[in-house]
Write an enzyme that holds these catalytic residues in place. Structure first.
Site, short mmCIF file in Angstrom:
data_model
loop_
_atom_site.label_atom_id
_atom_site.label_comp_id
_atom_site.label_asym_id
_atom_site.label_seq_id
_atom_site.Cartn_x
_atom_site.Cartn_y
_atom_site.Cartn_z
N THR A 26 0.85 -1.19 0.00
CA THR A 26 0.00 0.00 0.00
C THR A 26 0.88 1.24 0.00
OG1 THR A 26 -1.87 -1.06 1.06
CG2 THR A 26 -1.61 1.30 1.46
N HIS A 177 -7.12 -11.01 -0.87
CA HIS A 177 -6.37 -10.72 0.36
C HIS A 177 -7.15 -11.26 1.56
CE1 HIS A 177 -3.71 -8.94 3.11
NE2 HIS A 177 -3.79 -7.67 2.80
N ASN A 180 -3.64 -10.46 7.16
CA ASN A 180 -3.33 -9.17 7.80
C ASN A 180 -4.49 -8.47 8.50
OD1 ASN A 180 -0.86 -9.77 6.78
ND2 ASN A 180 -0.78 -8.14 5.27
N TYR A 182 -7.67 -7.95 7.63
CA TYR A 182 -8.72 -7.25 6.89
C TYR A 182 -9.98 -8.13 6.81
CZ TYR A 182 -4.90 -4.13 6.29
OH TYR A 182 -3.86 -3.29 6.57
N ASN A 237 -3.12 -5.57 12.86
CA ASN A 237 -4.50 -5.13 13.09
C ASN A 237 -5.20 -5.91 14.20
OD1 ASN A 237 -4.40 -3.08 11.12
ND2 ASN A 237 -4.63 -4.61 9.51
C1 FMN Z 1 4.53 0.13 3.19
C2 FMN Z 1 3.94 -1.25 3.25
C3 FMN Z 1 2.68 -1.47 2.72
C4 FMN Z 1 2.13 -2.77 2.72
N1 FMN Z 1 0.91 -2.98 2.13
C5 FMN Z 1 0.41 -4.24 2.00
C6 FMN Z 1 -0.78 -4.49 1.27
O1 FMN Z 1 -1.41 -3.60 0.69
N2 FMN Z 1 -1.21 -5.78 1.20
C7 FMN Z 1 -0.54 -6.82 1.80
O2 FMN Z 1 -0.95 -7.99 1.70
N3 FMN Z 1 0.61 -6.61 2.49
C8 FMN Z 1 1.11 -5.36 2.58
N4 FMN Z 1 2.31 -5.14 3.22
C9 FMN Z 1 3.09 -6.30 3.69
C10 FMN Z 1 4.11 -6.72 2.61
O3 FMN Z 1 3.46 -7.28 1.49
C11 FMN Z 1 5.12 -7.77 3.14
O4 FMN Z 1 4.40 -8.89 3.61
C12 FMN Z 1 6.01 -7.21 4.25
O5 FMN Z 1 6.58 -5.99 3.86
C13 FMN Z 1 7.11 -8.18 4.63
O6 FMN Z 1 7.94 -8.43 3.54
P1 FMN Z 1 9.42 -7.73 3.45
O7 FMN Z 1 10.13 -8.15 4.70
O8 FMN Z 1 10.01 -8.29 2.19
O9 FMN Z 1 9.18 -6.25 3.39
C14 FMN Z 1 2.85 -3.84 3.29
C15 FMN Z 1 4.11 -3.61 3.85
C16 FMN Z 1 4.66 -2.33 3.82
C17 FMN Z 1 6.05 -2.12 4.38
#
Ligand code: FMN
Length: 366
Positions: A26, A177, A180, A182, A237
């Protein structure tokens, strides 16, 4: 040696040029919830990924819980997304739309007039606040528990969004989705689902909405174009552990398998301060679901390659590294240094901290 990570593969009927996935992120750049050319530039820059999964995108005015998140429930929104899918496809990338209904994780201040904060049950948050533009962090009002008609409507909204995404938006597929905290996880978890009708109580009942959504989306666009994200043991959440959690997700994976969807995508937020996700549940998902499994959470290229070689999954998604390294795959190839993401611009409107992270070499104009 990253032979696995760079090898092409098939996801449903979509060909991927490598096994590096851009995780859904996001970024809150969709003014008025309409995807725009700035977003197309951002995603186009990241088309080196084998697969991009977009940021969470609402199927309904009621699912627009955060400021400036995109929708895909009107033709105008779907046409806005076409700018992005064209930019990605021009560079040989593939892209799925993540369909996210925020449910109770919402605030009316972020939603269009007439929209409502909905949830399976009226369960208050202990501490969670919601940011609203111009107002800051606000307490979250209690959601209205959904009646059966609301549930029927939301299932239709998911299916209609999937259809718009593919037919007008130009997406290769969609990711449901269910992670997380939702809406869909709010139904899955007894922490947030206190219902005593056919959508609450037993595991089967708590999974009924996900099943209905999955079946409706599959009927709309075909199983090969559908994936699902899940986060067992996730704490985002205000979710958490409960007694039947392993069995719940084992049943969910079996359901997804029966529906024939193209992939399951697991979340592990240990790198973001969450408790570790037990290996047992990851193994159970792998054993139960026969098609593609996408792993995610705190990976670097070496760990990703190791887990692919150990057959723990088939693809690996990277989140934060893709925010700050548009050419992440090229950097992996060259063992180049990775740039660190700047958290203060994760959710701010405009191009800064969004499309201005440098490439290793200047983007070629082709
Ligand atoms: C800024 C940000 C926005 C995110 N938005 C979403 C999202 O819209 N949908 C989702 O399933 N996960 C979202 N996540 C979780 C990421 O998809 C991912 O699971 C998380 O960053 C861990 O992976 P990483 O360690 O490679 O960053 C978001 C994470 C971050 C940091």
């Amino acid at each position: 040696m990253k032979d696995q990570l760079f090898s092409p593969c098939e996801l449903g009927n979509t060909n991927l040029k490598n096994r590096v996935v851009m995780a859904p992120l996001t970024r809150s750049r969709a003014i008025d919830n309409i995807p725009n050319s700035l977003m197309a530039t951002y995603y186009g820059q990241r088309a080196g990924a084998g697969l991009i999964i977009t940021e969470g995108t609402s199927p309904s005015p009621n699912g627009l819980g955060y400021p400036r998140i995109p929708g895909c429930f009107t033709p105008e929104q779907a046409r806005g997304w076409k700018l992005t899918t064209d930019a990605v496809h021009e560079k040989g990338g593939r892209i799925f739309l993540q369909i996210m209904h925020t449910g109770r994780v919402s605030h009316p201040g972020n939603m269009p007039a007439g929209a409502e904060v909905l949830a399976p049950s009226a369960v208050p948050f202990a501490d969670l606040k919601m940011y609203v533009d111009g107002k800051g962090e606000l307490p979250i009002p209690l959601a209205r528990p959904m009646n059966v008609q609301d549930i029927v409507d939301v299932v239709e909204e998911y299916a209609a969004t999937a259809k718009l995404a593919v037919e007008i938006g130009g997406f290769d597929g969609v990711e449901i989705h269910a992670a997380n905290g939702y809406l869909l996880e709010q139904f899955i978890s007894p922490i947030t689902n206190k219902r005593d009708d056919q959508f609450g109580g037993s595991i089967e009942n708590r999974l009924r909405l996900v099943r209905n959504v999955m079946e409706a989306v599959v009927a709309a666009i075909g199983a090969d174009r559908v994936g699902m994200r899940v986060s067992p043991y996730g704490v985002l959440n205000e979710m958490g552990e409960y007694d039947s959690i392993e069995e719940t997700y084992q049943r969910l994976a079996a359901m997804a398998n029966d529906a024939g969807i193209a992939y399951l995508h697991t979340v592990d937020h240990v790198g973001m301060g969450a408790p570790a996700v037990p290996e047992s549940i990851k193994r159970s998902l792998r054993d139960t679901f026969n098609r593609t499994l996408i792993l995610s959470g705190n990976y670097d290229a070496i760990e990703a390659e190791n887990d692919l070689q150990a057959n723990k999954g088939d693809l690996v998604a990277f989140g934060r590294p893709f925010i700050s390294n548009p050419d992440l795959v090229e950097r992996f190839r060259q063992d180049a240094r990775l740039q660190l993401p700047k958290q203060d611009t994760f959710y701010t409107p405009g191009p800064v901290g969004y499309i201005d992270y440098p490439f290793l070499v200047k983007e070629s104009v082709s």
